[in-house]
Design an enzyme around this catalytic site. Structure first.
Site, mmCIF file in Angstrom:
data_model
loop_
_atom_site.group_PDB
_atom_site.id
_atom_site.type_symbol
_atom_site.label_atom_id
_atom_site.label_comp_id
_atom_site.label_asym_id
_atom_site.label_seq_id
_atom_site.Cartn_x
_atom_site.Cartn_y
_atom_site.Cartn_z
ATOM 1 N N ASN A 1 0.862 -1.133 -0.043
ATOM 2 C CA ASN A 1 0.000 0.009 0.046
ATOM 3 C C ASN A 1 0.969 1.306 -0.011
ATOM 4 O O ASN A 1 1.242 1.699 0.941
ATOM 5 C CB ASN A 1 -0.870 -0.125 1.196
ATOM 6 C CG ASN A 1 -1.661 1.166 1.503
ATOM 7 O OD1 ASN A 1 -1.956 2.168 0.626
ATOM 8 N ND2 ASN A 1 -2.437 1.314 2.551
ATOM 9 N N LYS B 1 -0.023 4.378 -0.396
ATOM 10 C CA LYS B 1 -0.498 5.592 0.085
ATOM 11 C C LYS B 1 -0.574 6.659 -0.783
ATOM 12 O O LYS B 1 -0.065 6.561 -1.809
ATOM 13 C CB LYS B 1 -0.261 5.561 1.575
ATOM 14 C CG LYS B 1 -0.230 4.439 2.476
ATOM 15 C CD LYS B 1 -0.246 4.685 3.909
ATOM 16 C CE LYS B 1 -0.173 3.292 4.757
ATOM 17 N NZ LYS B 1 -0.180 3.490 6.318
ATOM 18 N N HIS C 1 -9.737 1.282 4.666
ATOM 19 C CA HIS C 1 -8.226 1.550 5.766
ATOM 20 C C HIS C 1 -8.617 2.574 6.753
ATOM 21 O O HIS C 1 -9.528 3.700 6.454
ATOM 22 C CB HIS C 1 -7.318 2.031 4.582
ATOM 23 C CG HIS C 1 -5.864 2.138 5.309
ATOM 24 N ND1 HIS C 1 -5.804 3.109 6.234
ATOM 25 C CD2 HIS C 1 -4.825 1.178 4.910
ATOM 26 C CE1 HIS C 1 -4.201 2.895 6.662
ATOM 27 N NE2 HIS C 1 -4.167 1.710 5.902
ATOM 28 N N GLU D 1 -7.191 5.028 7.794
ATOM 29 C CA GLU D 1 -6.633 6.354 7.417
ATOM 30 C C GLU D 1 -7.949 6.934 6.624
ATOM 31 O O GLU D 1 -8.235 8.224 6.917
ATOM 32 C CB GLU D 1 -5.766 6.398 6.378
ATOM 33 C CG GLU D 1 -4.190 6.278 7.416
ATOM 34 C CD GLU D 1 -3.033 5.740 6.525
ATOM 35 O OE1 GLU D 1 -2.879 5.643 5.444
ATOM 36 O OE2 GLU D 1 -2.022 5.433 7.362
ATOM 37 N N GLU E 1 -5.656 -4.628 10.837
ATOM 38 C CA GLU E 1 -4.708 -3.685 10.996
ATOM 39 C C GLU E 1 -4.792 -2.861 12.322
ATOM 40 O O GLU E 1 -5.565 -1.945 12.125
ATOM 41 C CB GLU E 1 -4.682 -2.684 9.763
ATOM 42 C CG GLU E 1 -4.072 -3.364 8.672
ATOM 43 C CD GLU E 1 -3.791 -2.142 7.569
ATOM 44 O OE1 GLU E 1 -2.443 -2.525 7.093
ATOM 45 O OE2 GLU E 1 -4.207 -1.376 7.314
ATOM 46 N N GLY F 1 2.415 2.321 10.939
ATOM 47 C CA GLY F 1 3.591 3.527 10.647
ATOM 48 C C GLY F 1 4.027 3.655 12.261
ATOM 49 O O GLY F 1 4.915 4.703 12.117
ATOM 50 N N SER G 1 3.236 -1.992 10.522
ATOM 51 C CA SER G 1 4.692 -2.145 10.626
ATOM 52 C C SER G 1 5.033 -3.388 10.385
ATOM 53 O O SER G 1 6.209 -3.838 11.035
ATOM 54 C CB SER G 1 4.923 -1.602 12.168
ATOM 55 O OG SER G 1 4.584 -0.335 12.457
HETATM 56 P P1 PGA Z 1 2.579 0.611 7.883
HETATM 57 O O1 PGA Z 1 1.295 0.774 7.079
HETATM 58 O O2 PGA Z 1 3.289 -0.875 7.284
HETATM 59 O O3 PGA Z 1 3.449 1.661 7.434
HETATM 60 O O4 PGA Z 1 2.502 0.213 9.387
HETATM 61 C C1 PGA Z 1 0.253 -0.477 6.951
HETATM 62 C C2 PGA Z 1 -0.830 -0.185 6.220
HETATM 63 O O5 PGA Z 1 -1.403 1.137 6.687
HETATM 64 O O6 PGA Z 1 -1.629 -0.788 5.480
#
Ligand code: PGA
Length: 243
Positions: free
Chosen positions: A8, A10, A93, A95, A160, A166, A205
């Site tokens: 992803n 983003k 997601h 976000e 998640e 992150g 992560s």
């Molecule tokens: P990350 O994000 O691997 O940077 O923690 C995962 C995600 O949001 O899909």
């Protein structure tokens, strides 16, 4: 079940870097046991599509609208994504749930639209740190799954934990195993026997250093990788760890 490793990206990548990054992934993907998806931002889909065409790596997007077309300024529909060469789409997601107020019902409508357009949705669910500390994580995440998936769901689920995205922090393997087992029960309750066949990814992560351990937790069917997917070598190392 073949493990799925989805990158992803983003809101990262201009067309040039996106195409180069995708080419590096394609080059290193030969012979890998895992299924690989790359999910660039909308503006890079057209640049990445010819790089992935005919390869073992699939193209996917990060969101779609619930309607197939119409007066929805700034939005992109599921048929448009299929037309752009996407195999799938990430939906719900955290976000998007946080920044765009997407409810479970809104996510469910998008999932229906994606399936109708022939796309495979990856539906994201996860708890906040406060919810985990309160002992509510499994109940809330299973409720999110039940409300975000239509009764004829045929896609992928990604667990998640929001506090792991992150941050460099990951749940213990025991906590991931417990959540994935609870999600499997919730999927079977929601979908019947078809719920046994739904892959449940872990995301938050995931890095080359922790991938092997995370990907071998029971019921973990792959990984949704954010930050680490921006480095092709790291993404490929994660994919190799799935084998
Ligand atoms: P990350 O994000 O691997 O940077 O923690 C995962 C995600 O949001 O899909």
């Amino acid at each position: 079940m073949t493990k799925l490793i989805a990158g992803n990206w983003k809101m990262n990548g201009l067309r040039g870097d996106a195409a180069a990054r995708a080419a590096a992934v394609v080059q290193g993907a030969a012979g890998l046991a895992a299924e690989l998806w790359l999910c660039p931002p909308f503006t890079a889909l057209a640049a990445v599509e010819p790089v992935l065409r005919g390869s073992a790596v699939a193209l996917a997007a990060q969101d779609c609208h619930a309607r197939p077309h119409g007066a929805h300024t700034g939005d992109v529909s599921a048929p448009m994504l299929a037309d752009a060469g996407c195999r799938g789409v990430i939906l719900g997601h955290s976000e998007r749930r946080a920044e765009h107020g997407e409810s479970d019902a809104a996510v469910c409508a998008k999932v229906r639209a994606a399936q109708h357009a022939g796309l495979i949705p990856i539906v994201c669910v996860g708890e906040t740190e406060a919810e985990r500390d309160a002992g509510q994580a499994e109940t809330l995440v299973c409720a999110q799954v039940a409300a975000s998936l239509p009764e004829d769901f045929t896609g992928v689920v990604a667990y998640e934990p929001i506090w792991a995205i992150g941050t460099g922090r990951v749940p213990t393997e025991a906590d991931i195993a417990a959540m994935h087992a609870a999600l499997r029960r919730a999927l079977v309750q929601r979908l019947g026997p078809a719920g046994q066949g739904v892959r449940i990814l872990y995301g938050g992560s995931v890095k080359p250093e922790n991938a092997a351990a995370l990907l071998h937790v029971p019921e973990v069917g792959g990984a949704l990788v954010g930050g680490a997917s921006l480095d092709p070598a790291g993404f490929l190392a994660i994919a190799r760890a799935a084998g």
